[in-house]
Design a protein around this motif. Structure first.
Motif, PDB file in Angstrom:
ATOM      1  N   ILE A  74       0.848  -1.198   0.000  1.00  0.00           N
ATOM      2  CA  ILE A  74       0.000   0.000   0.000  1.00  0.00           C
ATOM      3  C   ILE A  74       0.882   1.246   0.000  1.00  0.00           C
ATOM      4  CG2 ILE A  74      -1.683   1.318   1.344  1.00  0.00           C
ATOM      5  CD1 ILE A  74      -2.761  -1.408   2.353  1.00  0.00           C
ATOM      6  N   SER A 120       0.860   4.209  -2.656  1.00  0.00           N
ATOM      7  CA  SER A 120       0.575   5.558  -2.157  1.00  0.00           C
ATOM      8  C   SER A 120       1.622   6.563  -2.602  1.00  0.00           C
ATOM      9  CB  SER A 120       0.505   5.564  -0.628  1.00  0.00           C
ATOM     10  OG  SER A 120      -0.580   4.820  -0.177  1.00  0.00           O
ATOM     11  N   ASP A 121       2.866   6.127  -2.660  1.00  0.00           N
ATOM     12  CA  ASP A 121       3.948   7.022  -3.071  1.00  0.00           C
ATOM     13  C   ASP A 121       3.777   7.525  -4.504  1.00  0.00           C
ATOM     14  OD1 ASP A 121       5.135   6.741  -0.603  1.00  0.00           O
ATOM     15  OD2 ASP A 121       6.639   5.279  -1.284  1.00  0.00           O
ATOM     16  N   THR A 144      -4.164  10.328   0.211  1.00  0.00           N
ATOM     17  CA  THR A 144      -3.800   9.691   1.474  1.00  0.00           C
ATOM     18  C   THR A 144      -3.675   8.181   1.281  1.00  0.00           C
ATOM     19  OG1 THR A 144      -6.093   9.330   2.153  1.00  0.00           O
ATOM     20  CG2 THR A 144      -5.084  11.451   2.771  1.00  0.00           C
ATOM     21  N   ARG A 145      -2.973   7.596   2.208  1.00  0.00           N
ATOM     22  CA  ARG A 145      -2.822   6.135   2.200  1.00  0.00           C
ATOM     23  C   ARG A 145      -4.182   5.456   2.356  1.00  0.00           C
ATOM     24  NH1 ARG A 145       1.773   3.471   5.920  1.00  0.00           N
ATOM     25  NH2 ARG A 145       2.674   2.339   4.189  1.00  0.00           N
ATOM     26  N   VAL A 186      -5.912   5.391  -0.986  1.00  0.00           N
ATOM     27  CA  VAL A 186      -5.325   4.353  -1.837  1.00  0.00           C
ATOM     28  C   VAL A 186      -5.812   2.983  -1.388  1.00  0.00           C
ATOM     29  CG1 VAL A 186      -3.150   3.207  -2.470  1.00  0.00           C
ATOM     30  CG2 VAL A 186      -3.305   5.700  -2.516  1.00  0.00           C
ATOM     31  N   LYS A 187      -5.873   2.779  -0.076  1.00  0.00           N
ATOM     32  CA  LYS A 187      -6.342   1.486   0.449  1.00  0.00           C
ATOM     33  C   LYS A 187      -7.781   1.215   0.005  1.00  0.00           C
ATOM     34  CE  LYS A 187      -6.387  -1.359   4.520  1.00  0.00           C
ATOM     35  NZ  LYS A 187      -7.488  -1.645   5.350  1.00  0.00           N
TER      36      LYS A 187
END
Length: 106
Positions: A31, A35-36, A41-42, A45-46
């Motif tokens: 993840i 995300s990078d 936000t993470r 992305v999740k």
């Protein structure tokens, strides 16, 4: 349209998820790795990864504290099956057109 096909199309409907699939096509990613690559936000992305997983397009494998995301090539089968109906439709139409043209040229 069966539920699995609908979930797959829902997963493919978003451009961000399609971009995530393009990333995962080259290598498996956590993840954090995914995300990078995005300006979100993470957690966002999740959520995208969860939709992709629910659609059967990726697998998420726990490895220690990380979750590894990878393409599930079999997950695209519902889409290919659905498109095949239209492929057959156009094959039939083009064959009929070809036959009509050949008939007119004789």
């Amino acid at each position: 349209m069966p539920d699995s096909t609908q979930m797959t199309f829902r997963a493919l409907a978003d451009p961000t998820r399609r971009n995530i699939l393009a990333l995962l096509r080259t290598k498996d990613m956590t993840i954090a790795d995914v995300s990078d690559q995005f300006d979100m936000t993470r957690a966002a992305v999740k959520k995208h990864l969860t939709v992709l997983s629910d659609g059967g397009l990726i697998t998420i494998t726990p490895r220690g504290r990380e979750r590894i995301n990878s393409i599930n090539p079999n997950g695209f089968a519902p889409v290919l099956s659905w498109l095949e109906v239209f492929d057959n439709f156009w094959d039939d139409r083009l064959d009929a057109l070809k036959n009509a043209i050949e008939k007119d040229n004789t």
